[in-house]
Design a protein around this motif. Structure first.
Motif, PDB file in Angstrom:
ATOM      1  N   VAL A   1       0.843  -1.196   0.000  1.00 37.32           N
ATOM      2  CA  VAL A   1       0.000   0.000   0.000  1.00 37.32           C
ATOM      3  C   VAL A   1       0.883   1.252   0.000  1.00 37.32           C
ATOM      4  N   ALA A   2       1.923   1.247   0.816  1.00 34.81           N
ATOM      5  CA  ALA A   2       2.848   2.380   0.861  1.00 34.81           C
ATOM      6  C   ALA A   2       3.580   2.539  -0.463  1.00 34.81           C
ATOM      7  N   ARG A   3       4.025   1.429  -1.025  1.00 35.23           N
ATOM      8  CA  ARG A   3       4.732   1.473  -2.307  1.00 35.23           C
ATOM      9  C   ARG A   3       3.842   2.059  -3.396  1.00 35.23           C
ATOM     10  N   ASN A   4       2.608   1.611  -3.459  1.00 33.17           N
ATOM     11  CA  ASN A   4       1.677   2.121  -4.474  1.00 33.17           C
ATOM     12  C   ASN A   4       1.369   3.602  -4.256  1.00 33.17           C
ATOM     13  N   ALA A   5       1.209   3.999  -3.016  1.00 36.89           N
ATOM     14  CA  ALA A   5       0.938   5.408  -2.715  1.00 36.89           C
ATOM     15  C   ALA A   5       2.144   6.278  -3.079  1.00 36.89           C
ATOM     16  N   PHE A   6       3.343   5.785  -2.769  1.00 36.36           N
ATOM     17  CA  PHE A   6       4.538   6.548  -3.118  1.00 36.36           C
ATOM     18  C   PHE A   6       4.697   6.638  -4.629  1.00 36.36           C
ATOM     19  N   PHE A   7       4.419   5.558  -5.328  1.00 35.42           N
ATOM     20  CA  PHE A   7       4.497   5.566  -6.793  1.00 35.42           C
ATOM     21  C   PHE A   7       3.537   6.603  -7.362  1.00 35.42           C
ATOM     22  N   GLY A   8       2.320   6.658  -6.841  1.00 28.30           N
ATOM     23  CA  GLY A   8       1.348   7.653  -7.290  1.00 28.30           C
ATOM     24  C   GLY A   8       1.836   9.068  -7.041  1.00 28.30           C
ATOM     25  N   PHE A   9       2.430   9.287  -5.875  1.00 30.02           N
ATOM     26  CA  PHE A   9       2.998  10.597  -5.560  1.00 30.02           C
ATOM     27  C   PHE A   9       4.126  10.941  -6.530  1.00 30.02           C
ATOM     28  N   ALA A  10       5.032   9.997  -6.739  1.00 28.37           N
ATOM     29  CA  ALA A  10       6.184  10.243  -7.607  1.00 28.37           C
ATOM     30  C   ALA A  10       5.757  10.505  -9.048  1.00 28.37           C
ATOM     31  N   LYS A  11       4.741   9.792  -9.491  1.00 21.39           N
ATOM     32  CA  LYS A  11       4.232   9.999 -10.847  1.00 21.39           C
ATOM     33  C   LYS A  11       3.642  11.399 -10.977  1.00 21.39           C
TER      34      LYS A  11
END
Length: 72
Positions: free
Chosen positions: A35-45
């Protein structure tokens, strides 16, 4: 979490806050790391800070070869 905490305040938004919250929750074992990885990926994108994997691999080869030139 350090990266998100150090992110400039004037560039923070709802997606940044959600990513930081997800990372904190994963750290505290309240949510899965995925969940954290996906949220960070969304932020980074959204923040446009993702690096194209192909470009990164070309740079790595360039640095290893010592030529200073990107080779295809």
């Amino acid at each position: 979490m350090d990266f998100l905490n150090d992110w400039p305040e004037d560039r923070r938004d709802v997606i940044h806050e959600a990513a930081l919250r997800a990372c904190c929750d994963a750290y505290d074992r309240r949510k899965p790391v995925s969940v954290a990885r996906n949220a960070f990926f969304g932020f980074a994108k959204r923040a446009a800070i993702l690096e194209d994997a192909t470009s990164a691999m070309q740079l790595a080869r360039c640095l290893q070869s010592g030529t200073g030139k990107v080779q295809a």
